[in-house]
Scaffold this motif. Sequence first.
Motif, PDB file in Angstrom:
ATOM      1  N   ALA A  36      43.407  18.827  26.716  1.00 52.67           N
ATOM      2  CA  ALA A  36      43.014  19.989  27.520  1.00 52.67           C
ATOM      3  C   ALA A  36      44.207  20.908  27.757  1.00 52.67           C
ATOM      4  N   ALA A  37      45.377  20.323  27.996  1.00 53.22           N
ATOM      5  CA  ALA A  37      46.582  21.134  28.209  1.00 53.22           C
ATOM      6  C   ALA A  37      46.923  21.926  26.955  1.00 53.22           C
ATOM      7  N   GLN A  38      46.789  21.297  25.783  1.00 51.65           N
ATOM      8  CA  GLN A  38      47.097  21.997  24.532  1.00 51.65           C
ATOM      9  C   GLN A  38      46.172  23.192  24.323  1.00 51.65           C
ATOM     10  N   LEU A  39      44.912  23.015  24.641  1.00 50.49           N
ATOM     11  CA  LEU A  39      43.964  24.125  24.506  1.00 50.49           C
ATOM     12  C   LEU A  39      44.282  25.232  25.504  1.00 50.49           C
ATOM     13  N   GLY A  40      44.665  24.850  26.720  1.00 50.98           N
ATOM     14  CA  GLY A  40      45.039  25.852  27.708  1.00 50.98           C
ATOM     15  C   GLY A  40      46.264  26.640  27.296  1.00 50.98           C
ATOM     16  N   VAL A  41      47.253  25.955  26.726  1.00 49.22           N
ATOM     17  CA  VAL A  41      48.466  26.630  26.260  1.00 49.22           C
ATOM     18  C   VAL A  41      48.128  27.580  25.108  1.00 49.22           C
ATOM     19  N   ALA A  42      47.233  27.131  24.201  1.00 53.32           N
ATOM     20  CA  ALA A  42      46.827  27.990  23.083  1.00 53.32           C
ATOM     21  C   ALA A  42      46.077  29.224  23.588  1.00 53.32           C
ATOM     22  N   TRP A  43      45.168  29.035  24.544  1.00 49.52           N
ATOM     23  CA  TRP A  43      44.426  30.178  25.105  1.00 49.52           C
ATOM     24  C   TRP A  43      45.369  31.124  25.835  1.00 49.52           C
ATOM     25  N   ASN A  44      46.392  30.573  26.452  1.00 52.61           N
ATOM     26  CA  ASN A  44      47.333  31.364  27.242  1.00 52.61           C
ATOM     27  C   ASN A  44      48.062  32.412  26.401  1.00 52.61           C
ATOM     28  N   MET A  45      48.164  32.181  25.102  1.00 53.52           N
ATOM     29  CA  MET A  45      48.861  33.133  24.238  1.00 53.52           C
ATOM     30  C   MET A  45      48.172  34.487  24.239  1.00 53.52           C
ATOM     31  N   VAL A  46      46.845  34.478  24.221  1.00 50.68           N
ATOM     32  CA  VAL A  46      46.109  35.736  24.194  1.00 50.68           C
ATOM     33  C   VAL A  46      45.598  36.114  25.583  1.00 50.68           C
ATOM     34  N   GLY A  47      45.157  35.132  26.353  1.00 52.04           N
ATOM     35  CA  GLY A  47      44.588  35.423  27.666  1.00 52.04           C
ATOM     36  C   GLY A  47      45.626  35.581  28.753  1.00 52.04           C
ATOM     37  N   GLY A  48      46.758  34.869  28.631  1.00 54.70           N
ATOM     38  CA  GLY A  48      47.783  34.927  29.656  1.00 54.70           C
ATOM     39  C   GLY A  48      48.815  36.009  29.403  1.00 54.70           C
ATOM     40  N   TYR A  49      49.425  35.975  28.219  1.00 54.63           N
ATOM     41  CA  TYR A  49      50.493  36.921  27.926  1.00 54.63           C
ATOM     42  C   TYR A  49      49.959  38.297  27.543  1.00 54.63           C
ATOM     43  N   ALA A  50      48.938  38.334  26.678  1.00 57.83           N
ATOM     44  CA  ALA A  50      48.404  39.615  26.239  1.00 57.83           C
ATOM     45  C   ALA A  50      47.304  40.142  27.158  1.00 57.83           C
ATOM     46  N   GLY A  51      46.810  39.302  28.077  1.00 57.52           N
ATOM     47  CA  GLY A  51      45.840  39.761  29.061  1.00 57.52           C
ATOM     48  C   GLY A  51      44.441  39.988  28.526  1.00 57.52           C
ATOM     49  N   GLN A  52      44.093  39.392  27.371  1.00 47.56           N
ATOM     50  CA  GLN A  52      42.757  39.546  26.791  1.00 47.56           C
ATOM     51  C   GLN A  52      41.946  38.294  27.100  1.00 47.56           C
ATOM     52  N   VAL A  53      41.096  38.374  28.106  1.00 51.44           N
ATOM     53  CA  VAL A  53      40.373  37.196  28.602  1.00 51.44           C
ATOM     54  C   VAL A  53      39.226  36.867  27.647  1.00 51.44           C
ATOM     55  N   SER A  54      39.472  35.940  26.746  1.00 52.45           N
ATOM     56  CA  SER A  54      38.467  35.500  25.784  1.00 52.45           C
ATOM     57  C   SER A  54      37.688  34.322  26.360  1.00 52.45           C
ATOM     58  N   LEU A  55      36.368  34.426  26.322  1.00 49.43           N
ATOM     59  CA  LEU A  55      35.497  33.320  26.726  1.00 49.43           C
ATOM     60  C   LEU A  55      34.698  32.814  25.530  1.00 49.43           C
ATOM     61  N   GLY A  56      35.273  32.998  24.345  1.00 43.84           N
ATOM     62  CA  GLY A  56      34.613  32.531  23.132  1.00 43.84           C
ATOM     63  C   GLY A  56      35.510  31.694  22.251  1.00 43.84           C
ATOM     64  N   HIS A  57      36.545  31.118  22.826  1.00 41.19           N
ATOM     65  CA  HIS A  57      37.512  30.352  22.036  1.00 41.19           C
ATOM     66  C   HIS A  57      36.931  29.067  21.458  1.00 41.19           C
TER      67      HIS A  57
END
Length: 339
Positions: A36-57
């Motif tokens: 779960a942490a690995q998926l969160g870190v991967a999502w954070n690349m686009v949703g956290g740093y770039a601010g694009q909140v993807s709900l389709g990962h």
Amino acid sequence: MMKSYLMIGVALLCAVALPSLVDASHLNTVILVLMAAQLGVAWNMVGGYAGQVSLGHAAFYGLGAYTSTVLLINFGVNPWLGVLAGGLVAALLSLAFGWSCFRLKGHYFAMATIAVAELVQIFFTEWEYGGAAVGLYVPMDKHGWLWMNFATKLPYYWLALGLLLLTLAANWWIERSYLGYYFRAIKDEPDAARSIGINIARYKQVALTVSAFFTALGGSLYAQKELYIDPGSVLSTALSIKMALVSILGGVGTLFGPVVGAVILTSIEEFSRILFGGSGRGTDVIIYASLIVFVAVFYPTGVLGWWSSFKERRAARADASRQIAAHAATAQPTGKEAV
């Protein structure tokens, strides 16, 4: 800085020693936390740093799982190559994903990502070659590290830990490279970023592609660990929301925030599973929704953001106390002045 490196070193030593301190059932829970942490870190690349909140990962996650599994079942491709192939296929899909969704902003973008992920789930549900709604079983005729198939949980722990460290290393590099500065500029001040020549569409796509690649790696690992996949387990909207929530709960846009969020969220999930058992179906969705509301209202910066602000307030109070004490000491009259 030295204190941070020391804490990271201690955490790594604890991670290495952990398997010898827990039994098999608890080790499985730890593996779920790492995944779960690995998926969160991967999502954070686009949703956290770039601010694009993807709900389709979940679309990328499912692609990774299905690509490695289909290649193994039908063509005998080694799972290690299948994992890499799954990441590349997801990266290619992210190009179409971004082309269709980055035209939108805010909640419209989030809804569009859900729609695209639902289309991918429908495709795999109807795709007979991929098992359709029945799903696929990973063959168990070959064992060992070469085929990423084991009789015990311990090897999966090392795989999950290694993948998490790899994803964290990529995130750390992005955070300190020009990409990290570009992503944060796009997130915080898109107009200003555009005015200085940053191609916003291009770098949004870069963030999504890298995020999709690492998310697919996590999906491939899930397939090898569970030995069975179907559209409901690797392509559900709830899974996409979980990826986002892990990062948001721990601290969006921070390196270790998703790890903290994964520990909290997985612990809550396991507690609800033990408490409600089979009668608690749907409890995870209720938990996710409640946590989203709670974090958004009370702690929008997540657990790490709250902890940082708490330390700053405590340091400010201590500094104010020292200044008051110093002022009182200097203002106190001497013995002759008192006379």
